[in-house]
Design a protein around this motif. Structure first.
Motif, mmCIF file in Angstrom:
data_model
loop_
_atom_site.group_PDB
_atom_site.id
_atom_site.type_symbol
_atom_site.label_atom_id
_atom_site.label_comp_id
_atom_site.label_asym_id
_atom_site.label_seq_id
_atom_site.Cartn_x
_atom_site.Cartn_y
_atom_site.Cartn_z
ATOM 1 N N VAL A 218 -43.397 39.277 0.251
ATOM 2 C CA VAL A 218 -44.005 38.968 -1.048
ATOM 3 C C VAL A 218 -45.095 40.000 -1.309
ATOM 4 O O VAL A 218 -45.942 40.244 -0.446
ATOM 5 N N THR A 219 -45.064 40.626 -2.481
ATOM 6 C CA THR A 219 -46.113 41.589 -2.843
ATOM 7 C C THR A 219 -46.747 41.162 -4.151
ATOM 8 O O THR A 219 -46.047 40.754 -5.084
ATOM 9 N N LEU A 220 -48.083 41.252 -4.193
ATOM 10 C CA LEU A 220 -48.805 40.995 -5.447
ATOM 11 C C LEU A 220 -49.509 42.269 -5.885
ATOM 12 O O LEU A 220 -50.288 42.857 -5.116
ATOM 13 N N LEU A 221 -49.238 42.722 -7.109
ATOM 14 C CA LEU A 221 -50.038 43.769 -7.747
ATOM 15 C C LEU A 221 -50.892 43.057 -8.787
ATOM 16 O O LEU A 221 -50.358 42.490 -9.744
ATOM 17 N N LEU B 30 -55.207 34.361 2.241
ATOM 18 C CA LEU B 30 -53.763 34.092 2.246
ATOM 19 C C LEU B 30 -53.007 35.262 2.880
ATOM 20 O O LEU B 30 -52.095 35.070 3.679
ATOM 21 N N ALA B 31 -53.409 36.495 2.512
ATOM 22 C CA ALA B 31 -52.723 37.674 3.067
ATOM 23 C C ALA B 31 -52.949 37.758 4.574
ATOM 24 O O ALA B 31 -52.063 38.160 5.334
ATOM 25 N N TYR B 32 -54.135 37.336 5.009
ATOM 26 C CA TYR B 32 -54.455 37.375 6.434
ATOM 27 C C TYR B 32 -53.582 36.368 7.200
ATOM 28 O O TYR B 32 -53.070 36.651 8.273
ATOM 29 N N ARG B 33 -53.414 35.196 6.584
ATOM 30 C CA ARG B 33 -52.650 34.128 7.255
ATOM 31 C C ARG B 33 -51.146 34.399 7.259
ATOM 32 O O ARG B 33 -50.419 33.875 8.079
ATOM 33 N N HIS B 34 -50.697 35.183 6.258
ATOM 34 C CA HIS B 34 -49.254 35.319 6.080
ATOM 35 C C HIS B 34 -48.891 36.816 6.071
ATOM 36 O O HIS B 34 -48.993 37.468 5.035
ATOM 37 N N PRO B 35 -48.450 37.345 7.215
ATOM 38 C CA PRO B 35 -48.280 38.810 7.339
ATOM 39 C C PRO B 35 -47.260 39.390 6.364
ATOM 40 O O PRO B 35 -47.326 40.578 6.054
ATOM 41 N N ASN C 10 -48.158 52.066 -12.865
ATOM 42 C CA ASN C 10 -47.306 53.251 -13.022
ATOM 43 C C ASN C 10 -46.124 53.194 -12.054
ATOM 44 O O ASN C 10 -46.039 52.297 -11.207
ATOM 45 N N GLY C 11 -45.237 54.184 -12.209
ATOM 46 C CA GLY C 11 -44.010 54.200 -11.422
ATOM 47 C C GLY C 11 -44.277 54.246 -9.930
ATOM 48 O O GLY C 11 -43.580 53.587 -9.143
ATOM 49 N N GLU C 12 -45.339 54.993 -9.522
ATOM 50 C CA GLU C 12 -45.611 55.098 -8.070
ATOM 51 C C GLU C 12 -45.977 53.732 -7.482
ATOM 52 O O GLU C 12 -45.624 53.434 -6.347
ATOM 53 N N ASP C 13 -46.707 52.921 -8.265
ATOM 54 C CA ASP C 13 -47.060 51.587 -7.739
ATOM 55 C C ASP C 13 -45.798 50.839 -7.332
ATOM 56 O O ASP C 13 -45.761 50.139 -6.325
ATOM 57 N N LEU C 14 -44.763 50.991 -8.150
ATOM 58 C CA LEU C 14 -43.527 50.251 -7.873
ATOM 59 C C LEU C 14 -42.701 50.930 -6.788
ATOM 60 O O LEU C 14 -42.052 50.262 -5.979
ATOM 61 N N ASP C 15 -42.731 52.288 -6.779
ATOM 62 C CA ASP C 15 -41.921 53.003 -5.788
ATOM 63 C C ASP C 15 -42.386 52.722 -4.363
ATOM 64 O O ASP C 15 -41.633 52.882 -3.410
ATOM 65 N N VAL D 217 -51.264 42.078 -0.721
ATOM 66 C CA VAL D 217 -52.022 41.925 -1.974
ATOM 67 C C VAL D 217 -52.683 43.259 -2.297
ATOM 68 O O VAL D 217 -53.379 43.837 -1.453
ATOM 69 N N ARG D 218 -52.436 43.763 -3.496
ATOM 70 C CA ARG D 218 -53.090 45.005 -3.943
ATOM 71 C C ARG D 218 -53.827 44.717 -5.234
ATOM 72 O O ARG D 218 -53.217 44.255 -6.209
#
Ligand code: FES
Length: 368
Positions: free
Chosen positions: A180-183, A201-206, A225-230, A210-211
């Motif tokens: 799971v990724t959060l931008l 939450l990010a600490y508990r769940h490797p 931008n595109g790099e964030d997704l790439d 989260v960015r």
């Protein structure tokens, strides 16, 4: 003339009260509200247990709804009902807590940003305190995580983080088995909502990444931008969830399409009324007949049907006023309307329409 209009409105009001005779709640509630607001029947009373200042303009209200409230799924919204200067106001907000908190402790939370000039959000920030009671509707909405578990990407902007908070907490509690990724886009780092909770939450769940990206901390605005997704592994196979300002959601959708993420994998929800589509017709509007109420209103330009009805002294049901909850849906028996959000034109016959986002195109008759 004024006397005739007033008389006609009084008759409509009386008519509505009489038609409520079968519904004892409508007569008893004012009395119940005085004795104990938690006994009111027309909506579920919810007592404010805590009000937490998250950022300069965001507060989280922890509520204890009466036990008859039927609960919710992560990502859903509720309508709240409050009274300001004697007038009932309803608004839609996402639940920011996880359903587990409701099941275990009977609590839910709403995280609400103060909107400049917003009547209800300013009242909530300035007047709503622990011990007070507000009305809560049943939960609704389809911003839900698919089952079985799949890799997920959340893209949230500003207070669009609220349904995502509910999802993330639920996923971590359930030990969600896929990445799971959060931008999360904010104007500045001061505007991050629930920063500590996200880190925990990010600490508990490797498998949760989260960015947080600040858009207004450098000379040039820093957008998605595109790099964030790439940088996101296996992007093409993720389910993408978008919640934030329309500009961010449109950009995200375009960039995801360019990278092969198909529409059936992109889910979005609004957290504020989206900017209406410009209507391409020369003269929107037309005479509206509210058949049940025996009221006719002349052409009102591109005003939506809900506002036309209210201006005529009628009180149709509504919730979000932005096309999400369907509480304003009613039967159109004749005529054409345009969907203010999509620009789509209805057929001329009988069908259900959402009053808050429908604009008449020519004469329209409604079962209201
Ligand atoms: S009031 Fe919610 S869709 Fe119209």
């Amino acid at each position: 003339m004024l006397a005739r209009v007033t008389q006609s409105r009084t008759i409509h009001w009386l008519g509505r009260q009489l038609s409520n005779q079968d519904n004892p709640a409508s007569w008893l509630d004012p009395l119940m509200a005085r004795i104990n607001p938690m006994w009111v029947q027309a909506y579920t009373p919810a007592r404010v247990e805590q009000a937490i200042q998250d950022t300069d303009d965001t507060r989280t209200f922890v509520l204890r709804p009466a036990r008859r409230w039927t609960g919710f799924r992560a990502g859903q919204h509720v309508n709240i009902c409050i009274e300001i200067d004697g007038v009932r106001r309803k608004r839609t907000f996402s639940l920011s807590s996880s359903p587990r908190l409701w099941e275990a402790q009977g609590l839910v939370s709403l995280t609400i940003k103060r909107l400049p000039g917003g009547l209800v959000t300013n009242w909530l920030h300035d007047q709503l305190e622990p011990g007070q009671v507000i009305g809560l509707g049943e939960a609704f909405g389809e911003f839900l995580i698919p089952e079985p578990a799949q890799p997920v990407l959340f893209i949230a902007g500003g207070s669009g983080i609220t349904p995502v908070l509910s999802h993330l907490e639920t996923m971590v509690t359930q030990d969600y088995p896929a990445p799971v990724t959060l931008l999360y886009f904010v104007r500045t780092h001061r505007d991050v909502i629930a920063g500590e909770k996200l880190r925990a939450l990010a600490y508990r769940h490797p498998v949760l990444t989260v960015r947080v990206i600040a858009t207004n901390e450098s000379e040039e605005p820093r957008f998605l931008n595109g790099e964030d997704l790439d940088e996101i592994p296996d992007l093409k196979n993720r389910e993408a969830y978008l919640c934030g300002p329309k500009g961010l959601m449109d950009l995200a959708r375009d960039l995801l399409h360019q990278r092969g993420v198909t529409d059936d994998r992109i889910h979005s929800t609004f957290f504020a009324p989206p900017a209406p589509t410009r209507l391409e017709i020369t003269e929107p509007g037309g005479q509206v007949t509210f058949a049940k109420s025996d009221v006719q209103v002349g052409p009102e330009g591109d005003t939506n049907l809900l506002e036309i009805a209210e201006a005529a002294g009628l009180s149709p049901q509504y919730g979000c006023r932005m096309g999400i909850c369907h509480q304003c849906s009613c039967r159109k028996t004749r005529g054409t309307v345009i969907n203010r959000l999509t620009g789509q034109v209805s057929g001329p016959g009988e069908e259900s329409v959402q009053l808050c986002i429908s604009v008449p195109q020519g004469p329209v008759t409604l079962d209201v």
